[in-house]
Write an enzyme that holds these catalytic residues in place. Structure first.
Site, PDB file in Angstrom:
ATOM      1  CG  ASP A  91      73.379 -52.721 -51.845  1.00  0.00           C
ATOM      2  OD1 ASP A  91      72.640 -51.597 -51.604  1.00  0.00           O
ATOM      3  OD2 ASP A  91      73.618 -53.884 -50.684  1.00  0.00           O
ATOM      4  CG  ASP A 144      71.169 -46.738 -47.699  1.00  0.00           C
ATOM      5  OD1 ASP A 144      70.278 -46.624 -46.805  1.00  0.00           O
ATOM      6  OD2 ASP A 144      72.174 -47.135 -47.183  1.00  0.00           O
TER       7      ASP A 144
END
Length: 350
Positions: free
Chosen positions: A108, A168
């Site tokens: 992330d 994502d």
């Protein structure tokens, strides 16, 4: 919040309307800053607001995937208003997550570092921010597997997946593309396009909806299985996942000018915009295949990401420019009119 603020800057409203919305966003963010200080007394290790838990503000540590969003909101408020108070708050909250530049246990990095340090660098050209961006890209690159051609997403749930890659992850490629631009080192660019190409090959169905999770064999590089972790079912279309893909391939075209990415983005956009279960206000249900529609939760985040992508997509296709802008405008009007907190409510969330 960051994407909504970014989209508002495009000026889809008359100037006085935008200024009103931003004035309220400033007030609401002031509320948030006060609530953060109250919540931090319980746990000084947490740094960024994430959500409400039974009406109480939940803060997270820098390692959380959402930790860079609030610094991004502060930078956008500074960009729009030019007020030094927002610049100083943005600097302070961005600094709180610098340690993430060497956290190799997560994919992330783009969510955390590019929303915060990336936006900060764009607005200030501070070389300290540039250094953090480059170190973060270097760290993220360690998660790339050349046999598979992807960056590993999660390290958890090893009983479910050997090498999981989630849609994502497309959002984290922006950091890698930027790192090549800033450093001249093409290795980041090559990882980004390899990941984008592998994802384009394996994540999408014939209708250009996407799976959430694709699991790979680390020895052969072959696909093991295709799942969802956050949508309704393995074969359903989780709305936020579709939005990640739309933004991701639009962004890939920005950096590469590869027409394949533009085509992929446009097909994902068509899937979402033309879907029979897309509500009139263009804020999708959390999953296009959720069985209880119309009595299912909406996903304002998916809508905001979609709007941001459509505004950018409108710049790349003159024939569809008006259509994309109109759809993005409609989303933003809905979010602003019907999904926004009143000032003072929800602990300061916009």
């Amino acid at each position: 919040g960051t994407v909504i603020a970014c989209s508002l800057l495009t000026g889809c409203y008359a100037q006085e309307k935008t200024s009103t919305v931003f004035a309220e966003a400033e007030l609401q963010t002031g509320v948030m800053l006060q609530e953060i200080q109250k919540a931090k007394k319980e746990n000084p290790e947490v740094v960024s607001p994430r959500t409400l838990n039974n009406g109480e503000l939940r803060l997270v540590a820098s390692r959380d995937w959402t930790s860079g969003f609030f610094p991004g909101v502060l930078w956008f408020l500074y960009e729009y208003t030019g007020k030094n108070e927002w610049r100083q708050q943005a600097i302070a909250y961005t600094a709180k997550i610098e340690r993430e530049k060497s956290n190799s246990g997560t994919h992330d990095m783009g969510f955390k570092i590019y929303c915060s340090f990336g936006t900060g660098y764009r607005l200030t050209q501070d070389h300290y921010y540039k250094d953090v961006i480059l170190q973060s890209a270097k760290t993220l690159s360690t998660r790339f597997n050349p046999v598979i051609g992807c960056i590993r997403s999660w390290d958890h749930s090893r009983d479910k997946w050997g090498f999981p890659v989630i849609i994502d992850n497309m959002m984290n490629l922006e950091l890698l593309f930027a790192a090549t631009q800033l450093s001249g080192d093409s290795s980041y660019y090559k990882i980004a396009i390899t990941h984008a190409n592998t994802t384009m090959k394996n994540h999408f169905r014939s209708d250009y909806s996407s799976y959430h999770v694709v699991d790979y064999d680390t020895v052969t590089g072959n696909v093991v299985k295709k799942n969802t972790h956050q949508g309704y079912s393995h074969e359903s279309a989780w709305s936020r996942g579709q939005a990640w893909g739309l933004y991701g391939y639009t962004m890939c075209y920005r950096f590469t000018k590869d027409k394949r990415y533009l085509g992929q983005a446009e097909k994902i956009a068509a899937f979402m915009m033309n879907h029979p279960r897309m509500p009139n206000d263009m804020v999708p249900y959390y999953d296009f295949d959720a069985p209880g529609i119309p009595n299912e939760p909406r996903d304002a985040s998916a809508a905001a990401v979609m709007a941001s992508a459509l505004y950018e997509l409108s710049l790349y296709n003159k024939d569809k420019e008006k259509m994309y802008r109109k759809a993005a405008d409609n989303i933003l009007k809905s979010l602003t009119k019907d999904y926004r907190s009143l000032v003072g409510q929800n602990k300061g969330f916009i």
